[in-house]
Every structure is written in C-alpha cells, then in structure tokens.
Design a protein around this motif. Structure first.
Motif, PDB file in Angstrom:
ATOM      1  N   ALA A 131      67.839  29.890  -6.622  1.00 49.92           N
ATOM      2  CA  ALA A 131      67.417  29.030  -5.520  1.00 49.92           C
ATOM      3  C   ALA A 131      66.187  29.638  -4.851  1.00 49.92           C
ATOM      4  O   ALA A 131      66.015  30.862  -4.827  1.00 49.92           O
ATOM      5  CB  ALA A 131      68.542  28.840  -4.507  1.00 49.92           C
ATOM      6  N   ILE A 132      65.346  28.789  -4.309  1.00 52.42           N
ATOM      7  CA  ILE A 132      64.125  29.230  -3.642  1.00 52.42           C
ATOM      8  C   ILE A 132      64.153  28.767  -2.186  1.00 52.42           C
ATOM      9  O   ILE A 132      64.813  27.789  -1.842  1.00 52.42           O
ATOM     10  CB  ILE A 132      62.871  28.679  -4.337  1.00 52.42           C
ATOM     11  CG1 ILE A 132      62.921  27.144  -4.400  1.00 52.42           C
ATOM     12  CG2 ILE A 132      62.740  29.273  -5.735  1.00 52.42           C
ATOM     13  CD1 ILE A 132      61.657  26.504  -4.918  1.00 52.42           C
ATOM     14  N   ASP A 133      63.419  29.475  -1.337  1.00 52.40           N
ATOM     15  CA  ASP A 133      63.431  29.108   0.073  1.00 52.40           C
ATOM     16  C   ASP A 133      62.292  28.148   0.398  1.00 52.40           C
ATOM     17  O   ASP A 133      61.513  27.739  -0.465  1.00 52.40           O
ATOM     18  CB  ASP A 133      63.393  30.353   0.961  1.00 52.40           C
ATOM     19  CG  ASP A 133      62.041  31.065   0.936  1.00 52.40           C
ATOM     20  OD1 ASP A 133      61.124  30.623   0.224  1.00 52.40           O
ATOM     21  OD2 ASP A 133      61.909  32.089   1.647  1.00 52.40           O
ATOM     22  N   ALA A 134      62.189  27.780   1.678  1.00 53.97           N
ATOM     23  CA  ALA A 134      61.219  26.771   2.105  1.00 53.97           C
ATOM     24  C   ALA A 134      59.786  27.204   1.849  1.00 53.97           C
ATOM     25  O   ALA A 134      58.913  26.359   1.588  1.00 53.97           O
ATOM     26  CB  ALA A 134      61.421  26.458   3.590  1.00 53.97           C
ATOM     27  N   TRP A 135      59.506  28.506   1.929  1.00 51.04           N
ATOM     28  CA  TRP A 135      58.128  28.965   1.713  1.00 51.04           C
ATOM     29  C   TRP A 135      57.638  28.603   0.316  1.00 51.04           C
ATOM     30  O   TRP A 135      56.466  28.260   0.131  1.00 51.04           O
ATOM     31  CB  TRP A 135      58.032  30.469   1.941  1.00 51.04           C
ATOM     32  CG  TRP A 135      56.624  30.975   1.860  1.00 51.04           C
ATOM     33  CD1 TRP A 135      56.042  31.655   0.835  1.00 51.04           C
ATOM     34  CD2 TRP A 135      55.604  30.827   2.860  1.00 51.04           C
ATOM     35  NE1 TRP A 135      54.731  31.946   1.126  1.00 51.04           N
ATOM     36  CE2 TRP A 135      54.435  31.449   2.364  1.00 51.04           C
ATOM     37  CE3 TRP A 135      55.566  30.239   4.117  1.00 51.04           C
ATOM     38  CZ2 TRP A 135      53.247  31.498   3.095  1.00 51.04           C
ATOM     39  CZ3 TRP A 135      54.382  30.279   4.844  1.00 51.04           C
ATOM     40  CH2 TRP A 135      53.247  30.894   4.336  1.00 51.04           C
ATOM     41  N   ALA A 136      58.524  28.646  -0.652  1.00 43.13           N
ATOM     42  CA  ALA A 136      58.138  28.334  -2.032  1.00 43.13           C
ATOM     43  C   ALA A 136      57.770  26.871  -2.200  1.00 43.13           C
ATOM     44  O   ALA A 136      57.132  26.503  -3.194  1.00 43.13           O
ATOM     45  CB  ALA A 136      59.274  28.701  -2.988  1.00 43.13           C
ATOM     46  N   THR A 137      58.164  26.018  -1.260  1.00 50.59           N
ATOM     47  CA  THR A 137      57.855  24.585  -1.373  1.00 50.59           C
ATOM     48  C   THR A 137      56.523  24.220  -0.734  1.00 50.59           C
ATOM     49  O   THR A 137      56.110  23.057  -0.786  1.00 50.59           O
ATOM     50  CB  THR A 137      58.967  23.738  -0.734  1.00 50.59           C
ATOM     51  OG1 THR A 137      58.934  23.903   0.692  1.00 50.59           O
ATOM     52  CG2 THR A 137      60.334  24.146  -1.254  1.00 50.59           C
ATOM     53  N   LEU A 138      55.850  25.199  -0.121  1.00 48.30           N
ATOM     54  CA  LEU A 138      54.567  24.920   0.536  1.00 48.30           C
ATOM     55  C   LEU A 138      53.433  24.986  -0.486  1.00 48.30           C
ATOM     56  O   LEU A 138      52.495  25.780  -0.381  1.00 48.30           O
ATOM     57  CB  LEU A 138      54.322  25.924   1.662  1.00 48.30           C
ATOM     58  CG  LEU A 138      55.208  25.755   2.893  1.00 48.30           C
ATOM     59  CD1 LEU A 138      55.112  26.979   3.789  1.00 48.30           C
ATOM     60  CD2 LEU A 138      54.810  24.509   3.666  1.00 48.30           C
ATOM     61  N   ALA A 139      53.519  24.117  -1.477  1.00 51.02           N
ATOM     62  CA  ALA A 139      52.574  24.160  -2.598  1.00 51.02           C
ATOM     63  C   ALA A 139      51.603  22.986  -2.609  1.00 51.02           C
ATOM     64  O   ALA A 139      50.674  22.965  -3.423  1.00 51.02           O
ATOM     65  CB  ALA A 139      53.349  24.190  -3.921  1.00 51.02           C
ATOM     66  N   THR A 140      51.786  22.007  -1.734  1.00 48.78           N
ATOM     67  CA  THR A 140      50.910  20.839  -1.718  1.00 48.78           C
ATOM     68  C   THR A 140      49.486  21.259  -1.396  1.00 48.78           C
ATOM     69  O   THR A 140      49.238  22.006  -0.447  1.00 48.78           O
ATOM     70  CB  THR A 140      51.387  19.821  -0.671  1.00 48.78           C
ATOM     71  OG1 THR A 140      52.717  19.448  -0.969  1.00 48.78           O
ATOM     72  CG2 THR A 140      50.497  18.589  -0.666  1.00 48.78           C
ATOM     73  N   LYS A 141      48.530  20.754  -2.172  1.00 48.01           N
ATOM     74  CA  LYS A 141      47.132  21.075  -1.911  1.00 48.01           C
ATOM     75  C   LYS A 141      46.595  20.199  -0.785  1.00 48.01           C
ATOM     76  O   LYS A 141      46.823  18.998  -0.751  1.00 48.01           O
ATOM     77  CB  LYS A 141      46.301  20.896  -3.184  1.00 48.01           C
ATOM     78  CG  LYS A 141      46.608  21.942  -4.245  1.00 48.01           C
ATOM     79  CD  LYS A 141      45.676  21.839  -5.444  1.00 48.01           C
ATOM     80  CE  LYS A 141      45.977  22.942  -6.448  1.00 48.01           C
ATOM     81  NZ  LYS A 141      45.077  22.857  -7.628  1.00 48.01           N
ATOM     82  N   LEU A 142      45.877  20.836   0.106  1.00 44.57           N
ATOM     83  CA  LEU A 142      45.396  20.171   1.296  1.00 44.57           C
ATOM     84  C   LEU A 142      44.119  19.380   1.045  1.00 44.57           C
ATOM     85  O   LEU A 142      43.341  19.689   0.149  1.00 44.57           O
ATOM     86  CB  LEU A 142      45.128  21.202   2.397  1.00 44.57           C
ATOM     87  CG  LEU A 142      46.344  21.920   2.967  1.00 44.57           C
ATOM     88  CD1 LEU A 142      45.905  23.098   3.824  1.00 44.57           C
ATOM     89  CD2 LEU A 142      47.194  20.957   3.786  1.00 44.57           C
ATOM     90  N   THR A 143      43.914  18.372   1.868  1.00 45.74           N
ATOM     91  CA  THR A 143      42.638  17.691   1.955  1.00 45.74           C
ATOM     92  C   THR A 143      41.789  18.399   3.011  1.00 45.74           C
ATOM     93  O   THR A 143      42.245  19.308   3.691  1.00 45.74           O
ATOM     94  CB  THR A 143      42.822  16.235   2.387  1.00 45.74           C
ATOM     95  OG1 THR A 143      43.366  16.211   3.717  1.00 45.74           O
ATOM     96  CG2 THR A 143      43.783  15.501   1.459  1.00 45.74           C
ATOM     97  N   ALA A 144      40.536  17.979   3.153  1.00 42.85           N
ATOM     98  CA  ALA A 144      39.723  18.441   4.265  1.00 42.85           C
ATOM     99  C   ALA A 144      40.279  17.874   5.570  1.00 42.85           C
ATOM    100  O   ALA A 144      41.077  16.925   5.573  1.00 42.85           O
ATOM    101  CB  ALA A 144      38.274  18.018   4.072  1.00 42.85           C
ATOM    102  N   ALA A 145      39.830  18.431   6.691  1.00 49.78           N
ATOM    103  CA  ALA A 145      40.396  18.062   7.989  1.00 49.78           C
ATOM    104  C   ALA A 145      40.223  16.583   8.292  1.00 49.78           C
ATOM    105  O   ALA A 145      41.155  15.915   8.754  1.00 49.78           O
ATOM    106  CB  ALA A 145      39.760  18.910   9.086  1.00 49.78           C
ATOM    107  N   VAL A 146      39.035  16.036   8.072  1.00 50.89           N
ATOM    108  CA  VAL A 146      38.800  14.634   8.424  1.00 50.89           C
ATOM    109  C   VAL A 146      39.670  13.715   7.575  1.00 50.89           C
ATOM    110  O   VAL A 146      40.222  12.728   8.078  1.00 50.89           O
ATOM    111  CB  VAL A 146      37.299  14.281   8.310  1.00 50.89           C
ATOM    112  CG1 VAL A 146      36.805  14.366   6.879  1.00 50.89           C
ATOM    113  CG2 VAL A 146      37.030  12.904   8.888  1.00 50.89           C
ATOM    114  N   GLU A 147      39.833  14.023   6.301  1.00 51.45           N
ATOM    115  CA  GLU A 147      40.708  13.216   5.455  1.00 51.45           C
ATOM    116  C   GLU A 147      42.151  13.334   5.907  1.00 51.45           C
ATOM    117  O   GLU A 147      42.893  12.344   5.942  1.00 51.45           O
ATOM    118  CB  GLU A 147      40.568  13.663   3.997  1.00 51.45           C
ATOM    119  CG  GLU A 147      39.200  13.392   3.400  1.00 51.45           C
ATOM    120  CD  GLU A 147      39.081  13.924   1.984  1.00 51.45           C
ATOM    121  OE1 GLU A 147      40.102  14.395   1.436  1.00 51.45           O
ATOM    122  OE2 GLU A 147      37.979  13.871   1.418  1.00 51.45           O
ATOM    123  N   GLY A 148      42.571  14.555   6.264  1.00 52.27           N
ATOM    124  CA  GLY A 148      43.947  14.738   6.709  1.00 52.27           C
ATOM    125  C   GLY A 148      44.263  13.923   7.940  1.00 52.27           C
ATOM    126  O   GLY A 148      45.313  13.281   8.022  1.00 52.27           O
TER     127      GLY A 148
END
Length: 871
Positions: free
Chosen positions: A353-370
C-alpha cells in the motif's frame, strides 16, 4: 448524565468582492481553539458551492493534535452543503483545520466543545438529511429513539445572508450562527445555524428563512456514554483493519464505506517519512500480510463478498484504540493484492500500500490555465498551439471544439504575418505562447485573419446568470487599420449580439445589438494601451452587460440581447454574415463561462496571468497547487503569516508533489503524511519555541518514555555546511553566508538552496538561519525503537508520536555524563506481528530547531547568543 457545551469557536471565508490578491478558494481554514483534553469536539461546517466545481464539494476536518475526526453526516443542495464531523475523546488541540475538496465561494464553521461525553463513539441513529432548492422552510423528520442518552446534533445552511435562518423547534439549543459574505454580491453568501440537545428521544427539527433560498440540513445522534468495545488483551490496543471497497484515491472521507477485515490482518510493516531533515518527503509504503484461505481477497473471485471491488488503490486503514483514544497507524491505498500459498490450505495476500504523497503525481498546468480551469469554462482556448497549427485547441472539459484561423473573404492582405507561437513568456503566469497577427495597413480593415468558433448550437444561454467572456489581448503599436478593431464578438444566426472593440480613436468600446430592432448602441470606455497584454472580461445577460479591464470595472449598460449566441470570433469576423475588423495584435487565454464569474475569480484570473499568483502565502500556494491538480484528498494545511511567495512560474509540466515540496522548503515548515492519511503542512511559526511533545529516556519514574537499548546516535559531518547560498528562484538574488571557524576545522562544505520567497531579506534570513543550524555537526538519532507490546504504559506515546513532533531524548550512560537533546521526528515506522504479539515503533530523529528569537518572550526574546533569527 446529559452532555453540555463548554466552548464554541467560529470561522468564515468568502471569495472577495473587491480587489484582493491573492484570493484563494480551496485553502484550508484554521480555527483556533482551546478545549480541555477529553472533551469532544464537533465541527459544524457549511459552504457555498462554486459554479465551477468539478465534483460535489465536501470538506475534510483535522486538528494539530492528530486526533481522529469522523464524518457523521453531510448533505448538498444547489446552493451548497453542510456537514457534521466529530473528534471523540481527543487529545488537546490548538488548531482545527477545515479544507474543502472542491471549488467553494464561501466556507463557514462552528467548532463546539462538549463535556460529559464518554470515551467511545457509537451512532445512536441513522442520520436524517434534506434540502430544498428555493423555499422558506425545511423540516427534517424525527431521528430514531436511542438506546440511552444521546447527544443529538443538527445544522442547517443556506446560500443567502439577506434571508434570516432560524429554528423554533422546541427542545433544541442553538449554537453560535456563522455567516459569510463579500458585501458586494450574493455569489459568496452562506449561513450556518448549528443546534443540539442531549435527550433520550428522537427529535425532529424545522428550519425557516425570511426569504426564499436554497436550504440544506442534517441531523444525527451519538450516544453520550457508548459501551466500551471488547478488548481481548488488556495490554494490547484494540486494532481495527478496514478497507474502503468501492472507493478510490479521490474519494472524500465522508463517501467511503469501511469494511472490517481485522480478522485477516496477520502482520504489518510501515515506513513513512524521510531520511534527512533537509531532504524531501518520500512516498510512504506499507506491507500488510492478510489471511486469504477463502480467496475472498482475490480480485477475480466473483463469489467473494467484496467482488468486484477488490481493486488497486482501494483505501485501507489501520487504527489502534488505547484507553478510549483512537490513533492512526496507517491510512494508505492498496496498490496490489498478490496471492500466495504457504500450503494448499493457507492462502495469503501480501499487500503493498502507498500513502497520499505517492498519489501527488498529476502534472500541473501553468498558473493562468489552472485558475481558468477551476471555473469550469464552456470553452477555453489558451492559443498556445504550435506555430504550424491552424486551430486553437480547446482545454475545456467535455468540449474539444477548436477556434479556427479563418481568412477574410476580402483577402488576407499583402504583407500580413499570422499564426501561433508568438510572444513567448509575455505573461508571467503562462508557460505558452500566443496567436498574433501583423502587417495590416491603415486601409486593410477588411483583410487578415480571425479566430472563429462557429457554428455552435450548444453555446450557453444569456438568460439567468448569463455568460462571461474573457481574453488577454495586445493591441500593437504603430500602424493599424483605421476602422473599428474587434477584440471579440458574440453572434447568433440573425446577427451580432455584443462586441468588444477598439474604435478608430483608440478607445475600448462595447457594441450592444438590440435583438428586436437590430440596431447597435456603442459605449466608449477607456483608452486601449498599446504593446501590452490587457485582460478583458465581459459579462452579458439578455438585458445587461458589464466590462472589466485588468479587473477594474470600466463600464456597464443595458440592452435587449438575443438569448443564445452561435458564433464566437476573436480579432474581427470571418463568417457567413460579415468579414472584417481585424487588426495587428496578439491574443491568449480566451474563455467563455456559462455564468457570471464572481469578481474575486476575475481578479484571480487577472493576477494569475500578470503575476503568476505572486504574494501567495505558503498555505495559499499549497492549496492552489493541489486545486490545479484536482487533488481533493484529506489535508491539514496550517495558516501562515510570514513572507509572501514569488510568482509560480516553474510549475507547468511538473508533478504537483515537486512544487508543493518547494513551498514547504522555502517556508521552513514540516510537510508529511500522518497516520490518518492527511497531507499535513505545519508552518514554522507553530514549531518555534514549542516544548517537547514527549521525552524519551531511561527514567520512567520521571515520566520519561523508555526505549530499547539499541539507540544509535551520531554526528554526521556529511550533514554539516559552512558555506550556504540561498537564491531567490524567480528574482535571481543570492545570499551567501560562511562560517570561518567551521571552514578552518572541516574545510569548505557548501550547499545551495532555492527559495520561493519574494522578500530578499527573508531569503537572506533563511541562509543565516541554516548556517546557524548546520555549521557544526549535530547529533542525529538514526534509530530509536519503542516497544509498547513489552511495556504497555508507553502505548500513548508509541501510537501518538508523529512526524514533525519535537521530542527530547535523554540517555544516562553508566560511568559517563548524561546526554540530553532536542530532536524532530523525521520518520516513523511500525513493525507488527499479531501472532507473535510483537509491536515495534521505529523513529528517526533529526536535530531540533535552534531557539528562535521571539518578541516579548521571557526566554526566547533574550539576545543571549543562543537565540537565533528565524526566517
């Protein structure tokens, strides 16, 4: 004996109605409390749902003492929702954290302390919930009568602060009501009214409002003195292992149904934390050995009572209850369910099993797109496509239709240059480029290209909340066509509806068409800047329009507009009805929303493009990054008051964990995942000067927590630095500090740190602080082992100690001077074998923070040479 209230604390938030930067929508809120340990805490929470929410919002609740918070009930209506969470028999907390899982424009909280409750939680009835979308009254039916005295809890919320919210139902005591509003519009209005009673009956409740609005309410009851669960071994905690079958990574806690699998758990080994205090968080893992001789945990066993939900990333948790208090051992996600057999009759699953930190894999957009995507646009065209493209891609969910680069039927003009790939990095908050056109002469107002979205019969209606259109545009200096230059236009089959343009005199104007007479009425506003990107927002209904330029309202008007547009064109028109009004300039980040955006969100869009959310605090930046990634898991992000942050210019394309770690490193706080699976960030302001949470030593008669003989303490020179450079990542300013005495003894030992702090002096303080802490080697304790199974008196410490805790370790070697030091827990592991009755807790300890100067503090306010300047 009935329960009684002891204290109440409240908090409220509303998206701003005036120019406020930055204005976060999904950050954790901190409610400062001061309860008595053991008195129950109940959080009544209400929220106003943002129109851009991608999911049905709810909340997660936690506190700084790592108590288990349990969701009791939640309801949502069209206007928002409310929920009740409880922390039974908690340790003393100072801060309660409330975090929305999705877009909310208002959040209101009442935390109430109840005395006279027992140690254990047991529901006395099934929750009752209800809502009305537009009404003045909401009645909740009676709860079922409890088996004994029960604390009955209820709350109602609305999406209006102009309408009062009351309840005259007898028997209930009303708590402190909470309201939120930005004072400028009703988009951020929310009310919350909590009520309670201690009773042996099953009460009902009715809420009324003074005007029609959306109302939502829940009721639930818990026993005042629930029976104590059976404990087969008085020297061993009550352990519970559960799986959230049917849920995945993103399921909020109040939507998980837990299945008890305790009898299957044979052993477990967990590892959570990091190796060194200056390194980043490492993904936590757990190994669980489960009995499976019946094959029920086989993902392909269709006869299993858990089928078809034995799946990857199923939430799993282990809790341990000792003396009526519940501790988190792990809250992870089952990555695999591998099957094995020790003999033909003994099957096992050795789960990883993995913890929540391991799920933070989504690649971000730039700030304005976000920021734009948070508001769920109908269409969003960043216009940052490759320079060879002829269409602008649409990033809006569920709408792939592009804008098409369309030439005028009058010809494009002799020297016209047009295409994507222009003006790279012209906006701080954008990682992409823009679409640009140049070369049009004064007489070529009918020539060139337009970006056309048409025909589209599903475009949002202008009725009701209307439509908002936004775009960043640059009006080029120098030669321009002398005709009107159209920034964008909304049209329907019979003709134009409304247009934003720059007139021949260089002023921004709005043209509004009467749907009946087909005549145009123009309103001239401000002068259009040249060679600078300008943020235009136009909100339109069938009867009104309002224009904002760079988030400042410049004009508004009335009209008789057609109800549904079918065309949207940028930079003039090139469609079946008209060609012309093109001009020389650039365009980026065009979007259409099926509603009027709250003003605070317009400001956020403007600031995200202009400044990439510069001046965020640490908690705001972390909340913003998680929101961009669509990460709605449980979190407890503490409020921070120190230095603001630099623009978020380096986030696009990176997994969200990286930028979140960068924020924590720059602030100096502690980032980790706790035993209840919450992603936590504790700001440094709550760490400085804190007394040790536990003292580990060899004198239990003095209240020290004993540990195993095999403690390893070392002064690792590899972790000392005497030449430290801190560089402001965006601004490029560097501060280098050295220590001559340390260099004389150890030679040059250098390290470089990147800082996201906007204040150069704060970054310099960071360099000086790190030098004070690391110029000489500090004692580290790589391993300290607690054995609560062999010493039951230390179960509270062994289960309760967490990463980030400040602890003291004492050692009194025979024949040598005593050793004592302050440390920070940087890693925690459990190693448990239930069959053998073994439970070890393994801690790794880094050096604690130096004593930091604090104004007016009798100890830490002294300039005595040992107190250092923090950052």
């Amino acid at each position: 004996m009935p329960a009684t209230t002891a204290n109440q604390w409240t908090d409220s938030f509303a998206v701003a109605g005036t120019f406020v930067i930055p204005d976060p929508i999904n950050s954790s809120r901190t409610v400062f409390v001061n309860p008595t340990a053991g008195n129950w805490l109940v959080a009544f929470v209400g929220w106003r749902t943002g129109a851009g929410a991608q999911t049905t919002p709810t909340v997660h609740v936690a506190d700084d003492a790592h108590n288990l918070w349990i969701p009791l009930a939640r309801v949502n209506s069209a206007g928002g929702g409310c929920a009740i969470w409880v922390a039974p028999n908690p340790r003393k907390a100072r801060r309660v954290y409330v975090a929305p899982t999705d877009y909310v424009t208002a959040l209101v909280t009442n935390v109430t302390e109840y005395a006279g409750m027992g140690q254990h939680l047991q529901l006395a009835s099934t929750p009752v919930k209800g809502f009305t979308n537009g009404g003045t009254s909401l009645a909740l039916g009676a709860l079922s009568a409890p088996a004994s005295e029960a604390l009955t809890l209820t709350c109602a919320g609305t999406d209006s602060t102009t309408a009062t919210l009351t309840s005259a139902t007898a028997g209930w005591t009303s708590g402190t009501a909470v309201a939120a509003s930005n004072g400028a519009d009703t988009i951020s209005d929310a009310r919350l009214l909590p009520r309670w009673q201690s009773t042996t009956g099953g009460p009902s409740v009715t809420y009324t409002t003074s005007a029609s609005c959306n109302i939502h309410a829940v009721s639930v009851a818990v026993l005042v003195a629930a029976p104590t669960p059976a404990q087969s071994n008085p020297n061993w905690p009550i352990v519970r292992f559960e799986a959230g079958f049917g849920s995945g990574q993103q399921a909020p806690r109040d939507e998980i149904t837990w299945t008890n699998l305790t009898t299957r758990l044979l052993s477990l080994d967990t590892s959570h934390g990091k190796q060194f205090e200056l390194s980043g968080v490492e993904a936590g893992t757990s190994q669980l050995r489960l009995r499976n001789d019946d094959g029920a945990l086989d993902p392909e066993n269709a006869s299993s009572p858990y089928w078809p939900d034995v799946l990857d990333y199923t939430p799993v948790r282990v809790t341990a209850t000792w003396q009526g208090r519940v501790y988190g051992v792990l809250h992870d996600f089952a990555e695999r369910w591998p099957q094995s057999w020790r003999d033909p009759h003994w099957g096992e699953v050795n789960m990883t099993a993995i913890d929540a930190w391991a799920t933070l894999a989504t690649k971000l957009t730039a700030a304005v797109e976000g920021e734009i995507l948070l508001d769920a646009p109908y269409g969003y065209w960043p216009l940052s496509d490759p320079d060879t493209s002829t269409v602008g891609s649409n990033l809006a969910p569920n709408n792939p239709r592009s804008v098409v680069m369309t030439p005028s039927k009058e010809g494009i003009g002799t020297n016209v240059q047009v295409g994507f790939g222009a003006d790279a990095s012209a906006l701080k908050g954008s990682a992409g480029t823009a679409w640009a056109q140049s070369g049009l002469t004064t007489l070529q107002g009918l020539n060139g290209y337009s970006l056309v979205y048409a025909p589209a019969m599903d475009m949002p209606l202008l009725t009701g909340a209307g439509v908002t259109v936004e775009v960043w545009a640059r009006h080029a200096a120098g030669t321009q066509p002398t005709s009107d230059r159209e920034i964008f236009v909304l049209k329907e089959t019979a003709g134009s509806i409304i247009t934003l343009f720059i007139n021949s005199s260089g002023f921004v104007a709005v043209g509004s068409w009467n749907a009946t007479t087909h005549t145009r009425s123009d309103t001239v506003t401000a002068y259009a800047p040249t060679d600078a990107y300008v943020h235009y927002v136009l909100a339109v209904t069938t009867t009104t329009w309002t224009l904002w330029i760079n988030s400042q309202q410049v004009a508004s008007g009335s009209g008789t507009h057609a109800s549904r547009p079918h065309w949207f064109s940028i930079c003039g028109q090139a469609d079946q009805r008209f060609h012309g009004r093109m001009f020389n300039g650039s365009f980026a980040h065009a979007a259409i929303y099926p509603r009027r955006l709250p003003y605070g969100r317009m400001v956020a869009h403007y600031w995200s493009g202009l400044a990439a959310m510069e001046r965020d605090s640490a908690d705001q930046r972390i909340g913003r990054l998680l929101s961009y990634a669509g990460w709605g898991q449980a979190r407890a992000i503490s409020y921070t008051t120190y230095a603001p942050y630099a623009p978020a210019v380096d986030i696009a394309g990176r997994p969200v964990s990286g930028p979140v770690q960068d924020v924590a490193d720059s602030e100096g706080g502690v980032l980790y995942v706790d035993g209840h699976g919450y992603l936590r960030f504790t700001a440094k302001q709550y760490r400085y000067g804190q007394p040790p949470a536990y003292t580990f030593g060899d004198r239990p008669d003095l209240g020290e927590v004993p540990y195993d003989i095999g403690m390893e303490a070392d002064w690792d020179p590899a972790q000392s630095y005497n030449d430290i450079t801190v560089t402001q990542q965006y601004y490029g300013t560097s501060t280098r500090v050295t220590d001559a005495a340390s260099i004389q003894r150890r030679g040059w030992r250098d390290t470089e740190r990147q800082s996201l702090l906007a204040d150069a002096e704060a970054a310099a303080d960071q360099a000086r602080y790190l030098l004070d802490k690391y110029k000489t080697p500090s004692r580290r304790i790589q391993t300290i082992i607690l054995d609560p199974a062999g010493n039951p008196g230390i179960w509270p410490a062994a289960l309760g100690v967490e990463q980030g805790d400040v602890v003291r370790v004492n050692r009194r070697p025979i024949g040598a001077p005593p050793i004592s030091g302050i440390y920070e827990v940087i890693a925690k592991a459990h190693s448990v074998d239930f069959g053998e009755g073994k439970w070890k807790v393994i801690l790794s300890l880094g050096p604690g923070d130096p004593d930091v100067l604090m104004v007016d503090d009798p100890v830490f306010g002294l300039l005595n040479g040992s107190n250092v300047i923090g950052w």
